[in-house]
Design a protein around this motif. Structure first.
Motif, PDB file in Angstrom:
ATOM      1  N   LEU A  83       1.176  27.811  49.778  1.00  0.00           N
ATOM      2  CA  LEU A  83       0.796  27.150  48.522  1.00  0.00           C
ATOM      3  C   LEU A  83      -0.102  25.948  48.808  1.00  0.00           C
ATOM      4  CD1 LEU A  83       1.170  27.129  45.406  1.00  0.00           C
ATOM      5  CD2 LEU A  83       3.027  25.507  45.756  1.00  0.00           C
ATOM      6  N   ILE A  84       0.312  25.114  49.758  1.00  0.00           N
ATOM      7  CA  ILE A  84      -0.499  23.938  50.099  1.00  0.00           C
ATOM      8  C   ILE A  84      -0.630  23.862  51.619  1.00  0.00           C
ATOM      9  CG2 ILE A  84      -0.813  21.462  49.808  1.00  0.00           C
ATOM     10  CD1 ILE A  84       1.220  21.544  47.516  1.00  0.00           C
ATOM     11  N   PRO A  85      -1.850  24.043  52.118  1.00  0.00           N
ATOM     12  CA  PRO A  85      -2.033  24.018  53.576  1.00  0.00           C
ATOM     13  C   PRO A  85      -1.920  22.598  54.132  1.00  0.00           C
ATOM     14  CG  PRO A  85      -4.135  24.369  52.476  1.00  0.00           C
ATOM     15  CD  PRO A  85      -3.083  24.344  51.399  1.00  0.00           C
ATOM     16  N   GLN A  86      -1.748  22.545  55.423  1.00  0.00           N
ATOM     17  CA  GLN A  86      -1.502  21.287  56.125  1.00  0.00           C
ATOM     18  C   GLN A  86      -2.604  20.242  55.878  1.00  0.00           C
ATOM     19  OE1 GLN A  86      -0.867  22.227  60.243  1.00  0.00           O
ATOM     20  NE2 GLN A  86      -0.002  20.227  60.731  1.00  0.00           N
ATOM     21  N   ASN A  87      -3.857  20.686  55.872  1.00  0.00           N
ATOM     22  CA  ASN A  87      -4.942  19.704  55.718  1.00  0.00           C
ATOM     23  C   ASN A  87      -4.976  19.092  54.323  1.00  0.00           C
ATOM     24  OD1 ASN A  87      -5.900  22.098  54.591  1.00  0.00           O
ATOM     25  ND2 ASN A  87      -8.033  21.668  55.140  1.00  0.00           N
ATOM     26  N   ARG A  88      -4.604  19.866  53.290  1.00  0.00           N
ATOM     27  CA  ARG A  88      -4.549  19.309  51.932  1.00  0.00           C
ATOM     28  C   ARG A  88      -3.394  18.310  51.817  1.00  0.00           C
ATOM     29  NH1 ARG A  88      -6.777  17.689  49.373  1.00  0.00           N
ATOM     30  NH2 ARG A  88      -6.116  18.130  47.245  1.00  0.00           N
ATOM     31  N   LEU A  89      -2.272  18.617  52.488  1.00  0.00           N
ATOM     32  CA  LEU A  89      -1.143  17.679  52.482  1.00  0.00           C
ATOM     33  C   LEU A  89      -1.573  16.367  53.115  1.00  0.00           C
ATOM     34  CD1 LEU A  89       1.792  20.052  53.539  1.00  0.00           C
ATOM     35  CD2 LEU A  89       1.567  18.854  51.360  1.00  0.00           C
ATOM     36  N   GLN A  90      -2.243  16.464  54.256  1.00  0.00           N
ATOM     37  CA  GLN A  90      -2.662  15.255  54.966  1.00  0.00           C
ATOM     38  C   GLN A  90      -3.597  14.410  54.119  1.00  0.00           C
ATOM     39  OE1 GLN A  90      -4.208  16.858  58.597  1.00  0.00           O
ATOM     40  NE2 GLN A  90      -2.187  16.999  59.559  1.00  0.00           N
ATOM     41  N   GLU A  91      -4.577  15.074  53.468  1.00  0.00           N
ATOM     42  CA  GLU A  91      -5.541  14.348  52.627  1.00  0.00           C
ATOM     43  C   GLU A  91      -4.835  13.627  51.486  1.00  0.00           C
ATOM     44  OE1 GLU A  91      -9.109  17.648  52.940  1.00  0.00           O
ATOM     45  OE2 GLU A  91      -8.376  17.047  50.954  1.00  0.00           O
ATOM     46  N   ARG A  92      -3.968  14.357  50.815  1.00  0.00           N
ATOM     47  CA  ARG A  92      -3.324  13.797  49.614  1.00  0.00           C
ATOM     48  C   ARG A  92      -2.337  12.685  49.987  1.00  0.00           C
ATOM     49  NH1 ARG A  92      -3.890  11.634  45.333  1.00  0.00           N
ATOM     50  NH2 ARG A  92      -2.330  11.906  43.710  1.00  0.00           N
ATOM     51  N   VAL A  93      -1.603  12.882  51.065  1.00  0.00           N
ATOM     52  CA  VAL A  93      -0.639  11.861  51.490  1.00  0.00           C
ATOM     53  C   VAL A  93      -1.385  10.589  51.901  1.00  0.00           C
ATOM     54  CG1 VAL A  93       1.109  11.276  53.225  1.00  0.00           C
ATOM     55  CG2 VAL A  93       1.159  13.516  52.110  1.00  0.00           C
ATOM     56  N   SER A  94      -2.534  10.773  52.521  1.00  0.00           N
ATOM     57  CA  SER A  94      -3.322   9.614  52.903  1.00  0.00           C
ATOM     58  C   SER A  94      -3.830   8.868  51.660  1.00  0.00           C
ATOM     59  CB  SER A  94      -4.430  10.107  53.832  1.00  0.00           C
ATOM     60  OG  SER A  94      -5.550   9.347  53.705  1.00  0.00           O
ATOM     61  N   GLU A  95      -4.236   9.605  50.610  1.00  0.00           N
ATOM     62  CA  GLU A  95      -4.650   8.955  49.353  1.00  0.00           C
ATOM     63  C   GLU A  95      -3.479   8.188  48.726  1.00  0.00           C
ATOM     64  OE1 GLU A  95      -7.846  12.452  48.019  1.00  0.00           O
ATOM     65  OE2 GLU A  95      -6.028  12.122  46.832  1.00  0.00           O
ATOM     66  N   LEU A  96      -2.328   8.821  48.709  1.00  0.00           N
ATOM     67  CA  LEU A  96      -1.141   8.163  48.134  1.00  0.00           C
ATOM     68  C   LEU A  96      -0.814   6.886  48.897  1.00  0.00           C
ATOM     69  CD1 LEU A  96       1.286  11.159  47.404  1.00  0.00           C
ATOM     70  CD2 LEU A  96       0.246   9.638  45.712  1.00  0.00           C
ATOM     71  N   GLY A  97      -0.910   6.948  50.218  1.00  0.00           N
ATOM     72  CA  GLY A  97      -0.629   5.785  51.055  1.00  0.00           C
ATOM     73  C   GLY A  97      -1.561   4.627  50.712  1.00  0.00           C
ATOM     74  N   GLN A  98      -2.829   4.949  50.459  1.00  0.00           N
ATOM     75  CA  GLN A  98      -3.797   3.901  50.106  1.00  0.00           C
ATOM     76  C   GLN A  98      -3.501   3.324  48.726  1.00  0.00           C
ATOM     77  OE1 GLN A  98      -7.796   5.479  50.733  1.00  0.00           O
ATOM     78  NE2 GLN A  98      -7.145   6.265  52.722  1.00  0.00           N
ATOM     79  N   GLU A  99      -3.197   4.207  47.768  1.00  0.00           N
ATOM     80  CA  GLU A  99      -2.865   3.747  46.403  1.00  0.00           C
ATOM     81  C   GLU A  99      -1.667   2.805  46.422  1.00  0.00           C
ATOM     82  OE1 GLU A  99      -2.148   6.521  43.125  1.00  0.00           O
ATOM     83  OE2 GLU A  99      -3.460   7.921  44.181  1.00  0.00           O
ATOM     84  N   ILE A 100      -0.638   3.213  47.154  1.00  0.00           N
ATOM     85  CA  ILE A 100       0.590   2.417  47.213  1.00  0.00           C
ATOM     86  C   ILE A 100       0.313   1.086  47.913  1.00  0.00           C
ATOM     87  CG2 ILE A 100       2.903   2.354  48.262  1.00  0.00           C
ATOM     88  CD1 ILE A 100       2.905   5.479  47.739  1.00  0.00           C
ATOM     89  N   SER A 101      -0.505   1.126  48.940  1.00  0.00           N
ATOM     90  CA  SER A 101      -0.837  -0.104  49.671  1.00  0.00           C
ATOM     91  C   SER A 101      -1.559  -1.094  48.768  1.00  0.00           C
ATOM     92  CB  SER A 101      -1.711   0.222  50.883  1.00  0.00           C
ATOM     93  OG  SER A 101      -1.011   1.080  51.754  1.00  0.00           O
ATOM     94  N   GLN A 102      -2.460  -0.586  47.912  1.00  0.00           N
ATOM     95  CA  GLN A 102      -3.157  -1.476  46.973  1.00  0.00           C
ATOM     96  C   GLN A 102      -2.184  -2.046  45.949  1.00  0.00           C
ATOM     97  OE1 GLN A 102      -6.481   0.657  45.286  1.00  0.00           O
ATOM     98  NE2 GLN A 102      -7.491   0.791  47.276  1.00  0.00           N
TER      99      GLN A 102
END
Ligand code: IMP
Ligand code: MG
Length: 188
Positions: free
Chosen positions: A2-21
């Motif tokens: 359903l969700i490949p590893q690279n899409r997970l990595q991209e999205r988790v990295s975006e979430l990490g940035q949003e939360i950090s801000q």
């Protein structure tokens, strides 16, 4: 798949940035819910550039029936969250009963705030309206495993998210999904 590893990595990295801000300069206590969110939480924390603490709460759905709304606490937090900003990290919000229970449980401990961060949102099955300010992917009503999530304690170690077909009883969608766009991430 359903969700490949690279899409997970991209999205988790975006979430990490949003939360950090969002929590920059604030006292942040991340609370990850075991067992399902352990892989997500480990990746999310490494995608965050701010200081935060991490604590774990272990829960188990009664008689192994997800969606029953009855939750047993198998491990409580080690540290107090009083006066702190809490980020509740969950693998998946399905009916919402578990997260609703956890929100109420944590709020009784007088934190400054509690926000939900969920990797997956199966909103078609929602029974309780919950705000999910940080959400990785909206997914259809299918049973998923991998990236920490299990079926009878198995498949947690898959590096991607897969649909589990149970005896062909459930018609599974096999296409790969895209993540939420920034403009709809606040709806739930
Ligand atoms: P809820 O109380 O119905 O929202 O259920 C949430 C919990 O059920 C999640 O934290 C998971 O542990 C489990 N769960 C719900 N859907 C799935 C799934 O598709 N795969 C694996 N676990 C799931
Ligand atoms: Mg869970």
């Amino acid at each position: 798949m359903l969700i490949p590893q690279n899409r997970l990595q991209e999205r988790v990295s975006e979430l990490g940035q949003e939360i950090s801000q969002a929590f920059d300069g604030k006292d942040l206590a991340v609370v990850a819910i075991l067992k399902g969110s352990f892989v997500f939480a480990a990746d999310l924390l490494r995608a965050m550039s701010i200081q935060c603490s991490i604590d774990f709460m272990g829960i188990s759905s009664y008689a192994g029936q997800p969606g029953s709304g009855v939750v047993r606490i198998t491990k409580d937090l080690d540290e107090s969250i009083a006066g702190r900003n809490v980020l509740l990290v969950e693998d998946i919000i399905d009916t919402g009963l578990t997260a609703n229970y956890l929100l109420h449980n944590l709020k009784q401990r007088k934190p400054a705030s509690v926000d939900i961060c969920a990797l997956l949102d199966k909103s078609a099955r929602r029974l309780i309206d919950l705000p999910i300010p940080y959400r990785g992917f909206e997914i259809p009503d299918v049973f998923v495993v991998g990236y920490g999530m299990d079926y009878q304690q198995l498949y947690r170690n898959l590096p991607h998210i897969a649909i589990l077909r149970l005896n062909g009883g459930q018609k599974a969608r096999s296409e790969t999904i895209e993540s939420d766009q920034a403009d709809n991430k606040n709806e739930s």
